[in-house]
Design an enzyme around this catalytic site. Structure first.
Site, PDB file in Angstrom:
ATOM      1  N   ASP A 103       0.841  -1.192   0.000  1.00 27.54           N
ATOM      2  CA  ASP A 103       0.000   0.000   0.000  1.00 27.54           C
ATOM      3  C   ASP A 103       0.887   1.258   0.000  1.00 27.54           C
ATOM      4  O   ASP A 103       1.703   1.417  -0.896  1.00 27.54           O
ATOM      5  CB  ASP A 103      -0.952  -0.077   1.206  1.00 27.54           C
ATOM      6  CG  ASP A 103      -2.028   0.981   1.232  1.00 27.54           C
ATOM      7  OD1 ASP A 103      -3.065   0.785   0.576  1.00 27.54           O
ATOM      8  OD2 ASP A 103      -1.835   2.015   1.903  1.00 27.54           O
ATOM      9  N   HIS A 159      -7.044  -7.036   0.957  1.00 22.73           N
ATOM     10  CA  HIS A 159      -5.983  -6.047   0.805  1.00 22.73           C
ATOM     11  C   HIS A 159      -4.842  -6.276   1.795  1.00 22.73           C
ATOM     12  O   HIS A 159      -3.667  -6.119   1.450  1.00 22.73           O
ATOM     13  CB  HIS A 159      -6.578  -4.650   1.015  1.00 22.73           C
ATOM     14  CG  HIS A 159      -5.595  -3.542   0.943  1.00 22.73           C
ATOM     15  ND1 HIS A 159      -4.895  -3.218  -0.199  1.00 22.73           N
ATOM     16  CD2 HIS A 159      -5.185  -2.644   1.893  1.00 22.73           C
ATOM     17  CE1 HIS A 159      -4.108  -2.181   0.027  1.00 22.73           C
ATOM     18  NE2 HIS A 159      -4.255  -1.814   1.293  1.00 22.73           N
TER      19      HIS A 159
END
Length: 292
Positions: A107, A272
């Site tokens: 990320d 994620h």
């Protein structure tokens, strides 16, 4: 007790004027630096780091502006530019005795890692990026109502003041939203870790917003300059990401291949927070990268 990475030592390492990074270090062997994402801290690597530490020196910092690292004021766009944050990581590794190292990021940490690899190709030996596109490509594929999934990108891109006030009014609701909706296995982030993430973010609203604001400004300028100059990643690169392209209408592998000639790209079925949901798979992918 606050959760920690088992068996790792903790340091506060100076990396720039007035900036020290809180860093967990463990293991011995070739160095690997692991950079966390949003809304997390270095703890997101707690499983993968222990695995890799069996035969590597593993370095897990809190990024500038996050966790227990220093949070300088956003006096201008350069303070939280990914170029600046990448320079922090190179300085961190050097302070710990490593002139060259492998680098993996998730990320936000992956965006820092990407910039480090472009700016310091002689320093980064291998690069792994988890569940992102490069900043320039990310903005180019965000369009239409499907882009609502990234509403926080637009909120934190606003000038200083409003986003900080809005997020600061209900930080646990804001940051907790992403911890909840971006995972497919809630058990992967147990209550004590979730609480640690929320506490860290609650104390870092201005710097987290500044990090995102930089990605709507100076980070794009740096990416555009590299694209115009034909800059590419010179080291082996591995990218693992969810299939956001199916929803947003882009070919993620093709976008990454334009930056990374030596690319291994795969889409995954994890949420994620894949280093926490599927740590064995992520550790295996990193080990395979390190053999290339």
């Amino acid at each position: 007790m606050a959760p920690v990475i088992a068996g790792f030592d903790h340091h506060r390492v100076p990396v720039a004027d007035g900036v020290r990074l809180h860093t967990a270090v463990g293991g011995s062997g070739p160095p690997v630096v692991l950079l966390h994402g949003f809304p997390q801290t270095h703890l997101m690597w707690r499983h993968v780091a222990v695995d890799l530490a069996s035969d590597h020196t593993v370095i897990c910092p809190d990024l500038r502006g996050y966790g227990a690292s220093d949070k300088p004021a956003e006096t201008d766009g350069t303070v939280y530019a990914k170029r600046t944050m990448a320079a922090d990581i190179v300085a961190l590794a050097r302070q710990l005795g490593h002139e060259r190292f492998a680098l993996a990021g998730h990320d936000r940490g992956a965006l820092v890692a990407f910039r480090a690899a472009l700016d310091h190709p002689g320093t980064i030996t291998h690069l792994a990026c988890l569940d992102v596109l490069p900043t320039l490509d990310m903005w180019e594929v965000m369009h239409g109502v499907t882009a609502a999934v990234g509403f926080h990108l637009y909120l934190m891109a606003q000038p200083p003041g409003l986003p900080e006030r809005m997020i600061g009014a209900a930080p646990d609701a804001f940051f907790g939203h992403f911890l909840d909706i971006w995972t497919t296995d809630r058990a992967a982030i147990p209550p004590e870790v979730r609480d640690a993430y929320l506490a860290a973010c609650r104390a870092a609203v201005p710097s987290i917003v500044a990090d995102y604001r930089a990605s709507a400004g100076i980070d794009i300028e740096h990416d555009r300059a590299d694209r115009a100059a034909g800059g590419t990643l010179r080291m082996p690169v591995s990218v693992l990401q969810q299939d956001w392209g199916a929803a947003l209408g882009f070919d993620a592998a093709a976008l990454w291949r334009a930056w990374a000639p030596d690319l291994w790209h795969t889409t995954v079925g994890f949420g994620h927070f894949m280093a926490e949901e599927a740590p064995d798979d992520i550790a295996k992918a990193l080990r395979e990268l390190l053999t290339r």
